[in-house]
Design a protein around this motif. Structure first.
Motif, PDB file in Angstrom:
ATOM      1  N   ASN A   1      -3.338   2.223   6.341  1.00 44.67           N
ATOM      2  CA  ASN A   1      -3.821   3.547   5.960  1.00 44.67           C
ATOM      3  C   ASN A   1      -3.184   4.711   6.706  1.00 44.67           C
ATOM      4  O   ASN A   1      -3.713   5.816   6.722  1.00 44.67           O
ATOM      5  CB  ASN A   1      -5.350   3.642   6.141  1.00 44.67           C
TER       6      ASN A   1
ATOM      7  N   ILE B   1       3.051   2.327   3.007  1.00 42.80           N
ATOM      8  CA  ILE B   1       2.411   2.544   4.308  1.00 42.80           C
ATOM      9  C   ILE B   1       1.698   1.286   4.780  1.00 42.80           C
ATOM     10  O   ILE B   1       1.498   0.339   4.012  1.00 42.80           O
ATOM     11  CB  ILE B   1       1.382   3.701   4.246  1.00 42.80           C
ATOM     12  N   GLN B   2       1.333   1.269   6.046  1.00 47.32           N
ATOM     13  CA  GLN B   2       0.568   0.167   6.600  1.00 47.32           C
ATOM     14  C   GLN B   2      -0.687   0.696   7.285  1.00 47.32           C
ATOM     15  O   GLN B   2      -0.647   1.752   7.905  1.00 47.32           O
ATOM     16  CB  GLN B   2       1.419  -0.606   7.612  1.00 47.32           C
TER      17      GLN B   2
ATOM     18  N   LYS C   1      -3.635   9.836   8.417  1.00 48.07           N
ATOM     19  CA  LYS C   1      -4.597   8.894   7.862  1.00 48.07           C
ATOM     20  C   LYS C   1      -4.910   9.259   6.417  1.00 48.07           C
ATOM     21  O   LYS C   1      -5.291  10.385   6.121  1.00 48.07           O
ATOM     22  CB  LYS C   1      -5.875   8.915   8.709  1.00 48.07           C
TER      23      LYS C   1
ATOM     24  N   CYS D   1       0.119   7.101   6.988  1.00 46.43           N
ATOM     25  CA  CYS D   1       1.398   7.525   6.431  1.00 46.43           C
ATOM     26  C   CYS D   1       2.124   8.321   7.505  1.00 46.43           C
ATOM     27  O   CYS D   1       1.511   9.128   8.202  1.00 46.43           O
ATOM     28  CB  CYS D   1       1.167   8.411   5.194  1.00 46.43           C
TER      29      CYS D   1
ATOM     30  N   SER E   1       0.850  -1.189   0.000  1.00 50.25           N
ATOM     31  CA  SER E   1       0.000   0.000   0.000  1.00 50.25           C
ATOM     32  C   SER E   1       0.883   1.235   0.000  1.00 50.25           C
ATOM     33  O   SER E   1       1.916   1.257   0.660  1.00 50.25           O
ATOM     34  CB  SER E   1      -0.872   0.020   1.254  1.00 50.25           C
ATOM     35  N   ARG E   2       0.441   2.247  -0.744  1.00 46.90           N
ATOM     36  CA  ARG E   2       1.213   3.487  -0.791  1.00 46.90           C
ATOM     37  C   ARG E   2       0.349   4.666  -0.375  1.00 46.90           C
ATOM     38  O   ARG E   2      -0.866   4.650  -0.534  1.00 46.90           O
ATOM     39  CB  ARG E   2       1.735   3.737  -2.207  1.00 46.90           C
ATOM     40  N   CYS E   3       1.032   5.698   0.117  1.00 48.54           N
ATOM     41  CA  CYS E   3       0.353   6.945   0.452  1.00 48.54           C
ATOM     42  C   CYS E   3       0.036   7.676  -0.858  1.00 48.54           C
ATOM     43  O   CYS E   3       0.900   7.795  -1.718  1.00 48.54           O
ATOM     44  CB  CYS E   3       1.249   7.802   1.339  1.00 48.54           C
TER      45      CYS E   3
ATOM     46  N   ASP F   1      -6.166   7.548   2.263  1.00 46.48           N
ATOM     47  CA  ASP F   1      -6.740   6.426   1.521  1.00 46.48           C
ATOM     48  C   ASP F   1      -5.624   5.766   0.727  1.00 46.48           C
ATOM     49  O   ASP F   1      -5.141   6.332  -0.258  1.00 46.48           O
ATOM     50  CB  ASP F   1      -7.835   6.927   0.563  1.00 46.48           C
ATOM     51  N   GLU F   2      -5.241   4.579   1.161  1.00 49.52           N
ATOM     52  CA  GLU F   2      -4.085   3.930   0.552  1.00 49.52           C
ATOM     53  C   GLU F   2      -4.349   3.582  -0.907  1.00 49.52           C
ATOM     54  O   GLU F   2      -5.483   3.376  -1.326  1.00 49.52           O
ATOM     55  CB  GLU F   2      -3.740   2.656   1.328  1.00 49.52           C
TER      56      GLU F   2
ATOM     57  N   LYS G   1      -3.274   0.731  -3.720  1.00 44.26           N
ATOM     58  CA  LYS G   1      -2.655  -0.598  -3.806  1.00 44.26           C
ATOM     59  C   LYS G   1      -1.609  -0.612  -4.923  1.00 44.26           C
ATOM     60  O   LYS G   1      -1.792   0.007  -5.969  1.00 44.26           O
ATOM     61  CB  LYS G   1      -3.724  -1.659  -4.093  1.00 44.26           C
TER      62      LYS G   1
END
Lengths: 421, 295
Positions: free
Chosen positions: A308, A305-306, A315, A310, A296-298, A317-318, A320
């Motif tokens: 959701n 990120i993990q 917080k 960063c 998952s990325r910011c 929305d990640e 994929k």
């Protein structure tokens, strides 16, 4: 006893401009020596106590050694760039560049803004020398004094024609030849506002290299073959880059250098270089590193990120993504190969949507990583990309990857021929 | 302002034939217990990690209380012995479910075992293991042959130079960029007696190894008197290879698999049985009627 350390007393007195009573110095030094403090440390601390500074010694750039402190340098700033680094989570601005004198050139780092510009001839006191990529690098710190001088410095004349493969970060007065493969105008932001420069890719017979030209010259056009003198090399994103500036001499040649890609590059030969542009390596995938598979990325900064969260943007929305970090090894050397989601899909045959499905069905974060492992581990692959060295080791970020055809008969015959011959 | 600590370069996984590996008789342990153990082979490899693609010919569970697997992996020159125990759970599980013969790719570390009777056995402790295939194995054999020939040449040149000590080191520095190999070559030349004969023998072994993979590919012709040659593959492995070859990500039709399998000498009934086995093992699946996909 007093005779024994008399020369050291002299040193200390000199460092303090003879302003302190000799008796006081002797008493202090004796005391420290009674405490078995090493003589060098005792001297250093006494000089500091009385507000003096160790006299620094003038050095030519070719003579500086890693670990030296308190040296004086006189030289010309050849190039300088502002950089932001992150030290223990504190952003710090520093200046890094190349300085040259009559004997040599070295990279330098100025930890403060000394208002330096390319072309300035400066005298620096209290500089120190650190290890940068196994080369001595001059550092200017808070204790360094920088004075601009109104003199000219005769930089070493280095007219020896070099191949692109020989160029190293920090080289100055570079004389080389190449054919321009592509080149374009790039707008960059400097402290004096927006500026137009040229960026492109050049090649000689066996090496491709990025170039940056800080001057807009008509000779620098795609297809032209160029001879340059008085250029310099700096690493950009880990890859040595040739720089052309106002003082460079650029001549168009009436010939063409045909680039032929080197085949069968050994990883062992690649990794002893500082960096390499657009090369192909081939080897076996010997390990799939953690963090491969579905990630998952910011959405703001693309950091991995993990849950959701960063660490810069809180917080979010990640998004994929997929990637593979793998060790590729050909028996002569090993490096970390990085494949993005497009190449992950190409060589593993799974899309991001399928990867999400696999993760969901298996109820395991590692399901995709395990699937990648089953498909790739031990197999032979070829990859094209740029090699660079950094804090994460030696990395090749792939722009393409594929399974080589493997011409077994041919290779076998060739090897048998070699044994017989 | 501290210098960023340099990440240790990853150790090379050396390519060595089992024949050379097993005849090594020099071992080096650098410093403390946690430092890696090295074996020094006759061609001067200072070997900790190595990479093998070969055929598993035998799997034995030799542990009494906990599982310890002893596995034999053959290459065209001989056999590697692999031990996988409780600290290599992935490899132990892999071997416990494996049917012989099977092509495998293995990354592992060289180990030395000295039972009390004074004999010494060399083995490999797995780090990573996976299925492989004939083509990957053939490529491994050729690459290992090439690397070994290069090393033989270096040692032969060193022997012919007649130099020793620092002079020899200087001589080798001209030819070798890898410090582990330089170090290993110096040690091998000091240690091994009749090294020139050993290298000659090794050359013969390598020639033989190359010949075994340069035979008409696709059909396995065991060489007379060569016990280490893998036996004929199981029908399901042939099928798995076919599906693997043809499935480019979109799947492949059932009838096409059967057609090609028959060309490879399998009858329809065998194909059907083997396919069921593959599906049971989760190695392929049927997303739609008449469509097969590899996993």
């Amino acid at each position: 006893m007093e005779i024994e350390f008399a020369p050291h007393i002299e040193d200390i007195k000199r460092a303090l401009d003879n302003e302190i009573e000799e008796e006081n110095i002797i008493a202090d030094l004796k005391k420290l020596l009674e405490y078995r403090v090493p003589i060098n440390e005792a001297k250093r601390s006494l000089i500091k106590k009385y507000g003096g500074s160790e006299k620094s010694a003038a050095r030519k750039l070719k003579d500086i050694r890693i670990g030296e402190r308190n040296i004086d340098i006189t030289g010309q700033v050849i190039e300088i760039t502002e950089k932001t680094v992150n030290i223990k989570n504190i952003e710090k601005t520093l200046f890094s560049g190349i300085i040259g004198d009559e004997t040599s050139s070295r990279s330098f780092t100025a930890w403060l803004d000394f208002d330096l510009n390319p072309g300035d001839v400066i005298s620096v006191t209290q500089a120190y020398v650190k290890n940068w990529k196994e080369q001595p690098e001059v550092n200017f710190g808070p204790r360094s004094k920088v004075t601009k001088l109104n003199i000219k410095i005769q930089l070493p004349e280095d007219f020896e024609l070099k191949k692109l493969s020989e160029l190293r970060d920090g080289d100055i007065n570079v004389h080389t030849q190449f054919t321009i493969l592509n080149i374009e105008v790039i707008y960059i932001n400097t402290k004096d506002g927006s500026r137009k420069i040229l960026g492109g890719i050049v090649a000689d017979e066996d090496t491709k290299l990025p170039i940056t030209s800080w001057v807009l010259l008509p000779e620098l056009a795609a297809g032209n073959t160029i001879e340059v003198k008085n250029t310099y090399v700096r690493s950009f994103r880990g890859v040595p880059t040739l720089n052309i500036n106002e003082s460079s001499v650029v001549t168009k040649l009436e010939k063409k250098l045909e680039y032929m890609e080197k085949e069968g590059l050994r990883i062992g030969d690649v990794i002893i270089k500082e960096g390499a542009y657009d090369i192909v390596v081939e080897g076996n995938i010997l390990s799939i590193r953690p963090g491969s598979g579905l990630i998952s990325r910011c959405p703001e900064c693309s950091r991995v990120i993990q849950k959701n969260i960063c660490r810069m943007h809180g917080k979010v929305d990640e998004i994929k993504d997929m990637r593979i970090k793998a060790i590729i090894d050909d028996g002569t050397g090993a490096l970390t190969l990085v494949l993005d989601s497009r190449l992950t899909q190409k060589i593993c045959g799974i899309t991001i949507e399928e990867a999400q499905k696999i993760t969901k069905t298996a109820v395991s974060h590692k399901a995709v990583e395990d699937d990648i492992k089953r498909k790739l581990l031990g197999r032979r692959f070829a990859a094209r990309g740029n090699m660079s060295k950094g804090e994460f080791g030696i990395t090749l970020v792939a722009v393409d990857a594929w399974e080589p055809p493997g011409t077994i008969q041919e290779q076998a015959q060739q090897l048998l021929g070699r044994i017989a011959g | 302002m501290e210098k960023i600590e340099k990440i240790m370069d990853r150790e090379i996984a050396w390519r060595i034939f089992s024949h050379e590996f097993n005849m090594s008789s020099l071992y080096v342990n650098e410093g403390d217990e946690r430092a890696p153990n090295y074996i020094i082979t006759p061609t001067g490899v200072k070997c900790n990690r190595l990479f093998i693609i070969g055929v598993v010919t035998e799997i034995e569970n030799i542990g009494k209380d906990n599982n310890l697997w002893r596995v034999r992996i053959a290459d065209p020159t001989g056999v590697f012995t692999i031990y996988a125990g409780q600290y290599q759970p992935e490899a132990a599980i892999f071997f416990s479910e494996l049917n012989v013969p099977a092509y495998v790719a293995l990354v592992g570390k060289a180990r030395k075992y000295e039972p009390e009777d004074g004999s010494i056995y060399l083995s490999v402790r797995p780090e990573e293991i996976n299925f492989s295939d004939e083509k990957q194995r053939d490529m491994w054999v050729l690459e290992t042959a090439e690397r070994t020939l290069e090393r033989i040449k270096i040692i032969e040149d060193a022997l012919n130079s007649g130099l020793t000590g620092n002079e020899l080191q200087e001589f080798l520095l001209q030819k070798v960029t890898n410090t582990a190999l330089l170090n290993g070559a110096m040690l091998a030349i000091q240690h091994y007696k009749n090294l020139d004969n050993t290298l000659l023998e090794l050359r013969k072994t390598i020639t033989h190894a190359i010949e075994t993979v340069s035979l008409e590919s696709g059909i396995i012709k065991p060489q007379p008197g060569n016990k280490e040659e893998p036996s004929k593959l199981e029908p399901k492995e042939v099928l798995a290879a076919i599906i693997d070859e043809l499935d480019t990500g979109k799947g492949i039709s059932f009838s096409r698999v059967i057609e090609i399998a028959q060309k490879a000498g399998l009858d329809a009934q065998t194909v059907e049985l083997s396919l069921k086995e593959l599906m049971d093992e989760g190695r392929c699946y049927e997303p739609k009627i008449d469509l097969l996909r590899k996993v």
